[in-house]
Design a protein around this motif. Structure first.
Motif, PDB file in Angstrom:
ATOM      1  N   TYR A  17      33.886  61.558 -72.256  1.00 42.54           N
ATOM      2  CA  TYR A  17      35.104  62.372 -72.211  1.00 42.54           C
ATOM      3  C   TYR A  17      35.028  63.497 -73.242  1.00 42.54           C
ATOM      4  O   TYR A  17      34.350  63.361 -74.252  1.00 42.54           O
ATOM      5  N   THR A  31      48.467  57.601 -74.892  1.00 40.52           N
ATOM      6  CA  THR A  31      48.370  56.494 -73.937  1.00 40.52           C
ATOM      7  C   THR A  31      47.079  56.580 -73.131  1.00 40.52           C
ATOM      8  O   THR A  31      46.398  55.574 -72.930  1.00 40.52           O
ATOM      9  N   GLN A  32      46.728  57.777 -72.706  1.00 44.63           N
ATOM     10  CA  GLN A  32      45.487  57.951 -71.935  1.00 44.63           C
ATOM     11  C   GLN A  32      44.263  57.637 -72.787  1.00 44.63           C
ATOM     12  O   GLN A  32      43.329  56.990 -72.318  1.00 44.63           O
ATOM     13  N   GLN A  35      43.847  53.940 -73.151  1.00 46.39           N
ATOM     14  CA  GLN A  35      43.291  53.323 -71.943  1.00 46.39           C
ATOM     15  C   GLN A  35      41.773  53.453 -71.924  1.00 46.39           C
ATOM     16  O   GLN A  35      41.074  52.520 -71.535  1.00 46.39           O
TER      17      GLN A  35
END
Length: 83
Positions: A17, A31-32, A35
């Motif tokens: 990422y 939050t992402q 995860q």
């Protein structure tokens, strides 16, 4: 910093990422990032690295800046109680 100290980073899910994904500007981004960290095999090493190096920004080991500050505060209190 010794290269051996950060060799674990090569196994992190974050390598797939862009860095910006771990330095979000809002709660949705946090939050992402959490995860992504959730199933990471080096999550614990990542969190400890951030705590030991007092990294103030971003999501490390699935924890936000605020969460890491709480962890450090709790550890300090536990150390005082144990003394």
């Amino acid at each position: 910093m010794d290269e051996a100290d950060v060799v674990w980073m090569q196994e992190g899910h974050c390598r797939y990422y862009p860095p910006a994904a771990f330095f979000p500007s809002d709660g949705v981004g946090v939050t992402q990032a959490r995860q992504i960290c959730g199933e990471c095999p080096v999550r614990e090493q990542c969190l400890e690295y951030a705590l030991e190096n007092r990294i103030e920004h971003g999501v490390w080991g699935g924890c936000s800046e605020r969460e890491r500050r709480r962890i450090l505060k709790r550890r300090r209190q536990e150390t005082l109680v144990a003394s």
